[in-house]
Design a protein around this motif. Structure first.
Motif, mmCIF file in Angstrom:
data_model
loop_
_atom_site.group_PDB
_atom_site.id
_atom_site.type_symbol
_atom_site.label_atom_id
_atom_site.label_comp_id
_atom_site.label_asym_id
_atom_site.label_seq_id
_atom_site.Cartn_x
_atom_site.Cartn_y
_atom_site.Cartn_z
ATOM 1 N N LEU A 119 0.833 -1.197 0.000
ATOM 2 C CA LEU A 119 0.000 0.000 0.000
ATOM 3 C C LEU A 119 0.870 1.250 0.000
ATOM 4 C CD1 LEU A 119 -2.859 -0.788 2.560
ATOM 5 C CD2 LEU A 119 -3.081 -0.486 0.094
ATOM 6 N N HIS A 122 0.326 7.321 -0.234
ATOM 7 C CA HIS A 122 -0.616 8.281 -0.798
ATOM 8 C C HIS A 122 -2.053 7.757 -0.750
ATOM 9 C CE1 HIS A 122 3.377 8.701 -2.632
ATOM 10 N NE2 HIS A 122 3.157 9.999 -2.557
ATOM 11 N N VAL A 123 -2.213 6.442 -0.629
ATOM 12 C CA VAL A 123 -3.550 5.860 -0.565
ATOM 13 C C VAL A 123 -4.173 6.067 0.808
ATOM 14 C CG1 VAL A 123 -4.844 3.686 -0.714
ATOM 15 C CG2 VAL A 123 -3.014 4.156 -2.343
ATOM 16 N N ILE A 124 -3.370 6.030 1.845
ATOM 17 C CA ILE A 124 -3.898 6.072 3.210
ATOM 18 C C ILE A 124 -3.715 7.427 3.885
ATOM 19 C CG2 ILE A 124 -3.550 3.602 3.515
ATOM 20 C CD1 ILE A 124 -0.993 4.200 5.036
#
Length: 279
Positions: A119, A122-124
Motif C-alpha cells: 500500500l 498516498h492511498v492512506i
C-alpha cells in the motif's frame, strides 16, 4: 605463478568499481563543494573544484530561518527517537506472536500484514489525516510517532518474524519447563537474541524517518514544529532570491547524523540482513 589474464580481469573489475563509485558519489561531493561556494558560482560549473570558498554559508544557513537550525535538528531527533522506540517495541511483540504463538486466523492475518507493504502512503494519507485532525493531533508529532507504537511497519515485523523462526524452539521449551510464560520467554530468551534484527530495524527506522518529507510536510504546519526535511524546503523561495549556498550547507549538516548512524551500525546492519533474509 600468477595468471596475467586473472590480473588483468581483476584490475579491470576494480577500475570499473572505482569509476562507478565516483559516479554515485558525485552528487554528494558536488553538494559538499557547493556548500562552500558563493551563491552566484554554484550553478555556473558542474565541476567539483571551487574557484573560491565561502565558509559563511554555514553560519548564515544556521540562522537563516525563524529559529536556529539546531531547533529543527532537535525536532527531527524527537520524531526519530519516538519512531525507533515504537517500532522496536511493537514490531518485536507482533513478530513474536506470529512466530511463536498459535491463534485463529494466524496465516490470514500474517498475509494481510504482508499485503500492507504494497500500500503506497498516498492511498492512506487522506483518511489518516482526517482521523488525526479529528483527534486534534495535526501540527504535533503524535501522527508521526503514535502509529509506530501499533506495529504499522510490516517490513520490520516480517524481518523479525524471519529472525525468530530461525531460533531453536528448544530454548522456548527449556524456559517453559522452568515455569516461564510467553512474556518472560519473550523478554528473557528471545529478545536478547534478536539484537541483529533490532539493530537493523533501528538503523532503517532512523534513516527513513530522518529523510521523510511527505508525512512531516502534511502534519507539521507551524514553522516551530518543522523537522529537518521541511526546514530545508523553507530555504527555497519562489518570490525572492534563494540562498542556495546556505541550503546546501545545512543539507550537509543534516546528512552527518545519517552518516554517523550508518558508520556505527553497519556491522549490525549487515549481520541483521544476512541472518533474516536468507532463511
Amino acid at each position: 605463478m600468477t595468471d596475467p589474464r586473472a590480473v588483468t580481469r581483476s584490475a579491470a573489475k576494480h577500475t570499473g568499481l572505482i569509476l562507478l563509485t565516483l559516479v554515485m558519489l558525485y552528487p554528494v561531493i558536488w553538494m559538499v563543494v557547493s556548500s562552500l561556494r558563493p551563491n552566484e558560482e554554484i550553478f555556473r560549473s558542474p565541476g567539483v573544484i571551487p574557484d573560491s570558498f565561502r565558509f559563511a554559508n554555514y553560519s548564515e544557513g544556521w540562522t537563516a530561518l525563524s529559529s536556529p537550525f539546531g531547533h529543527y535538528l532537535i525536532n527531527s531527533a524527537i520524531v526519530v527517537i519516538g519512531c525507533i522506540v515504537g517500532n522496536l517495541v511493537s514490531c518485536s511483540m507482533a513478530a513474536y506472536a506470529f512466530a511463536r504463538l498459535e491463534f485463529t486466523g494466524k496465516k490470514l492475518w500474517f498475509a494481510i500484514m504482508l499485503g500492507t507493504i504494497m500500500l503506497p502512503i498516498h492511498v492512506i494519507i487522506v483518511p489518516q489525516y482526517v482521523m488525526f485532525s479529528q483527534f486534534g493531533w495535526v501540527n504535533t508529532f503524535l501522527p508521526l510517532i503514535v502509529p509506530k507504537l501499533l506495529a504499522t511497519d510490516a517490513f520490520f515485523v516480517f524481518l523479525m518474524v524471519q529472525f525468530i523462526r530461525g531460533l531453536p524452539r528448544e530454548l522456548d521449551e527449556a524456559a517453559r519447563i522452568d515455569g516461564a510464560g510467553h512474556p518472560r520467554i519473550f523478554l528473557r530468551v528471545i529478545l536478547p537474541l534478536m539484537l541483529p534484527a533490532l539493530a537493523t530495524t533501528t538503523i532503517f527506522t532512523f534513516i527513513w524517518t530522518w529523510n521523510d518529507f511527505f508525512s512531516q510536510l502534511i502534519y507539521l504546519t507551524d514553522p516551530e514544529m518543522y523537522t529537518v526535511p521541511v526546514a530545508l524546503r523553507s530555504y527555497v523561495d519562489a518570490t525572492v532570491s534563494t540562498s542556495w549556498g546556505s541550503m546546501f550547507a545545512m543539507s550537509v549538516v543534516s546528512l552527518l547524523p545519517i552518516f554517523l548512524a550508518f558508520l556505527v551500525g553497519q556491522r549490525f546492519l549487515i549481520k541483521g540482513i544476512a541472518t533474516t533474509g536468507i532463511k
